[in-house]
Design an enzyme around this catalytic site. Structure first.
Site, PDB file in Angstrom:
ATOM      1  N   ASP A 102      17.527 -77.127   5.756  1.00  0.00           N
ATOM      2  CA  ASP A 102      17.382 -77.278   7.208  1.00  0.00           C
ATOM      3  C   ASP A 102      16.741 -78.618   7.530  1.00  0.00           C
ATOM      4  O   ASP A 102      16.031 -79.193   6.697  1.00  0.00           O
ATOM      5  CB  ASP A 102      16.429 -76.207   7.778  1.00  0.00           C
ATOM      6  CG  ASP A 102      16.905 -74.810   7.501  1.00  0.00           C
ATOM      7  OD1 ASP A 102      18.105 -74.621   7.285  1.00  0.00           O
ATOM      8  OD2 ASP A 102      16.034 -73.908   7.511  1.00  0.00           O
ATOM      9  N   ARG A 103      16.923 -79.045   8.754  1.00  0.00           N
ATOM     10  CA  ARG A 103      16.303 -80.309   9.181  1.00  0.00           C
ATOM     11  C   ARG A 103      14.789 -80.280   8.934  1.00  0.00           C
ATOM     12  O   ARG A 103      14.199 -81.268   8.509  1.00  0.00           O
ATOM     13  CB  ARG A 103      16.594 -80.543  10.678  1.00  0.00           C
ATOM     14  CG  ARG A 103      16.196 -81.917  11.150  1.00  0.00           C
ATOM     15  CD  ARG A 103      16.784 -82.221  12.513  1.00  0.00           C
ATOM     16  NE  ARG A 103      16.296 -81.286  13.517  1.00  0.00           N
ATOM     17  CZ  ARG A 103      15.174 -81.465  14.214  1.00  0.00           C
ATOM     18  NH1 ARG A 103      14.437 -82.531  14.032  1.00  0.00           N
ATOM     19  NH2 ARG A 103      14.798 -80.561  15.099  1.00  0.00           N
TER      20      ARG A 103
END
Ligand code: URA
Length: 233
Positions: A102-103
């Protein structure tokens, strides 16, 4: 493969642009002898402006992904490709991440242009563990390790239960989670299922391969010994 195609595929430019590099005599062999578009030469013997070429296809690298970077080729924000040489984004075959982080997740990310290797890494048959260090918004309740190990936890919008996973709490708000599969936002969804919230997440290991002392934002190409460690040989 002809030199023109080989060099263009490595991201040095379109065929037209690479043809121009040949015209300008910038592509040589190791002795400085000017090469031509249809010459055929081993990869290691080619120089562009005196520099060796980027690695040939079959590339696999590890990146220490910082938070704030997206595993995508076209998000408008910061991309993992921004941390690599610009040519790497233009290579054919494409250099893609092996799964995603994920970011807001940091840590070990593998990238390869080798489709067979990618499938081998993500294949359930390889059974590569993934180790995550999570910082939690609330104190652990105490029942999470049993819940995650049960093999019975079904996450919201999933149909099948998760494989058993191991949780080791470092303290009330920090835990190390070892997974044997990779589902969408799995760690965050697991803690959400246990009534908690992940504030920070870091992947420290895939199979037998750790980040060691690779600094955040840095990358390095993996060699055969690294692959042996990855697959636990
Ligand atoms: N699990 C998550 O929730 N996020 C990741 O980035 C990786 C695993």
């Amino acid at each position: 493969m002809k030199l023109l195609k080989h060099i263009a595929n490595l991201g040095y430019g379109s065929r037209k642009q690479v043809t121009q590099l040949f015209r300008e005599g910038l592509i040589t062999d190791a002795d400085g002898e000017v090469l031509y578009v249809d010459d055929q030469l081993p990869h290691e013997s080619i120089r562009i402006e005196g520099e060796p070429l980027d690695p040939p296809p079959g590339l696999i690298l590890m990146l220490h992904k910082p938070t704030g970077y997206t595993c995508s080729t076209k998000d408008s924000g910061r991309l993992i490709y921004d941390l690599l040489p610009p040519r790497f984004r233009l290579r054919s075959p494409v250099l893609s991440s092996v799964g995603r982080l994920d970011r807001d997740t940091s840590g070990l990310l593998l990238m390869t242009d080798d489709g067979a290797l990618l499938h081998r890494i993500v294949s359930p048959k390889s059974q590569l563990d993934k180790v995550y260090d999570a910082t939690l918004a609330q104190d652990l309740r105490g029942d999470e390790a049993a819940l995650f190990a049960s093999g019975e936890l079904v996450l919201e919008s999933d149909n099948t239960p998760l494989l058993p996973a191991e949780l080791d709490a470092t303290d009330a708000r920090h835990a190390r989670l070892t997974l044997h599969e990779g589902r969408y936002h799995q760690v965050r969804r697991m803690f959400a299922a246990a009534g908690n919230h992940v504030q920070a997440l870091h992947r420290s290991r895939i199979g037998g391969l750790g980040l060691d002392d690779l600094p955040e934002g840095q990358w390095r190409i993996l060699d055969a010994a690294d692959l042996q460690r990855l697959f636990g040989a």
